[in-house]
Design a protein around this motif. Structure first.
Motif, PDB file in Angstrom:
ATOM      1  N   VAL A  41      -6.710  16.689   0.442  1.00 30.95           N
ATOM      2  CA  VAL A  41      -6.379  15.823  -0.680  1.00 30.95           C
ATOM      3  C   VAL A  41      -5.041  15.171  -0.365  1.00 30.95           C
ATOM      4  N   ARG A  42      -5.017  13.834  -0.431  1.00 25.20           N
ATOM      5  CA  ARG A  42      -3.787  13.088  -0.169  1.00 25.20           C
ATOM      6  C   ARG A  42      -3.393  12.299  -1.404  1.00 25.20           C
ATOM      7  N   VAL A  43      -2.092  12.157  -1.612  1.00 26.17           N
ATOM      8  CA  VAL A  43      -1.547  11.399  -2.735  1.00 26.17           C
ATOM      9  C   VAL A  43      -0.425  10.499  -2.218  1.00 26.17           C
ATOM     10  N   PRO A  44      -0.049   9.475  -3.003  1.00 28.00           N
ATOM     11  CA  PRO A  44       1.094   8.644  -2.602  1.00 28.00           C
ATOM     12  C   PRO A  44       2.359   9.511  -2.505  1.00 28.00           C
ATOM     13  N   ALA A  45       3.190   9.223  -1.520  1.00 25.90           N
ATOM     14  CA  ALA A  45       4.382  10.036  -1.268  1.00 25.90           C
ATOM     15  C   ALA A  45       5.308  10.087  -2.482  1.00 25.90           C
ATOM     16  N   ASP A  46       5.386   9.006  -3.234  1.00 26.83           N
ATOM     17  CA  ASP A  46       6.286   9.012  -4.383  1.00 26.83           C
ATOM     18  C   ASP A  46       5.740   9.774  -5.591  1.00 26.83           C
ATOM     19  N   ARG A  47       4.505  10.236  -5.519  1.00 26.91           N
ATOM     20  CA  ARG A  47       3.908  11.000  -6.619  1.00 26.91           C
ATOM     21  C   ARG A  47       3.602  12.440  -6.241  1.00 26.91           C
ATOM     22  N   VAL A  48       4.029  12.876  -5.065  1.00 31.94           N
ATOM     23  CA  VAL A  48       3.664  14.216  -4.584  1.00 31.94           C
ATOM     24  C   VAL A  48       4.229  15.307  -5.492  1.00 31.94           C
ATOM     25  N   GLY A  49       5.331  15.082  -6.127  1.00 27.22           N
ATOM     26  CA  GLY A  49       5.935  16.091  -7.003  1.00 27.22           C
ATOM     27  C   GLY A  49       5.173  16.291  -8.303  1.00 27.22           C
ATOM     28  N   GLU A  50       4.357  15.329  -8.650  1.00 25.47           N
ATOM     29  CA  GLU A  50       3.622  15.430  -9.910  1.00 25.47           C
ATOM     30  C   GLU A  50       2.380  16.277  -9.741  1.00 25.47           C
ATOM     31  N   GLN A  58       0.835  -1.197   0.000  1.00 25.31           N
ATOM     32  CA  GLN A  58       0.000   0.000   0.000  1.00 25.31           C
ATOM     33  C   GLN A  58       0.873   1.252   0.000  1.00 25.31           C
ATOM     34  N   PRO A  59       0.467   2.287  -0.726  1.00 25.39           N
ATOM     35  CA  PRO A  59       1.284   3.498  -0.767  1.00 25.39           C
ATOM     36  C   PRO A  59       1.264   4.261   0.551  1.00 25.39           C
ATOM     37  N   ASN A  60       2.300   5.029   0.752  1.00 19.71           N
ATOM     38  CA  ASN A  60       2.383   5.915   1.905  1.00 19.71           C
ATOM     39  C   ASN A  60       1.717   7.226   1.495  1.00 19.71           C
ATOM     40  N   TRP A  61       0.516   7.474   2.000  1.00 18.02           N
ATOM     41  CA  TRP A  61      -0.240   8.651   1.616  1.00 18.02           C
ATOM     42  C   TRP A  61       0.252   9.876   2.373  1.00 18.02           C
ATOM     43  N   VAL A  62       0.440  10.988   1.650  1.00 22.25           N
ATOM     44  CA  VAL A  62       0.839  12.254   2.267  1.00 22.25           C
ATOM     45  C   VAL A  62      -0.149  13.344   1.842  1.00 22.25           C
ATOM     46  N   VAL A  63      -0.253  14.375   2.668  1.00 25.61           N
ATOM     47  CA  VAL A  63      -1.181  15.471   2.390  1.00 25.61           C
ATOM     48  C   VAL A  63      -0.609  16.346   1.287  1.00 25.61           C
ATOM     49  N   LEU A  64      -1.396  16.538   0.245  1.00 25.56           N
ATOM     50  CA  LEU A  64      -1.024  17.452  -0.833  1.00 25.56           C
ATOM     51  C   LEU A  64      -1.593  18.836  -0.544  1.00 25.56           C
TER      52      LEU A  64
END
Length: 93
Positions: free
Chosen positions: A84-93, A46-52
């Motif tokens: 809104v949260r996104v996977p940590a490895d995609r936060v830059g996108e 499961q991805p590590n979700w971070v707050v965008l």
């Protein structure tokens, strides 16, 4: 069991000499171990979700979600549409 060599032979001999309670305990223990492995693998995948973004007005989240969908980025809307949260490895996108 010959394909497993001496270990398979010993397990087979034990299984044949075990009573029903021992067999049930062994099967239950094996099942619990297998279930534990499946749960850990699922959790690890499961991805590590971070707050965008947080503290949004729910109406302001709509264009953000639209951009994320366009970029094919998975997202989660939490806290009644204000975060809104996104996977940590995609936060830059």
């Amino acid at each position: 069991m010959a394909a497993f060599g001496p270990i398979g032979k010993r397990l087979s001999e034990w299984w044949m000499s075990a009573n029903s309670a021992q067999r049930a305990l062994a099967a239950g223990g094996g099942g619990a171990a297998l279930l534990s492995i499946v749960i850990v693998l699922y959790w690890a995948s499961q991805p590590n979700w971070v707050v965008l973004f947080s503290g949004l007005d729910p109406a302001d989240a709509a264009p953000i979600v639209s951009e994320l969908e366009e970029a094919d980025v998975r997202y989660q809307i939490t806290r009644n549409g204000t975060t809104v949260r996104v996977p940590a490895d995609r936060v830059g996108e």
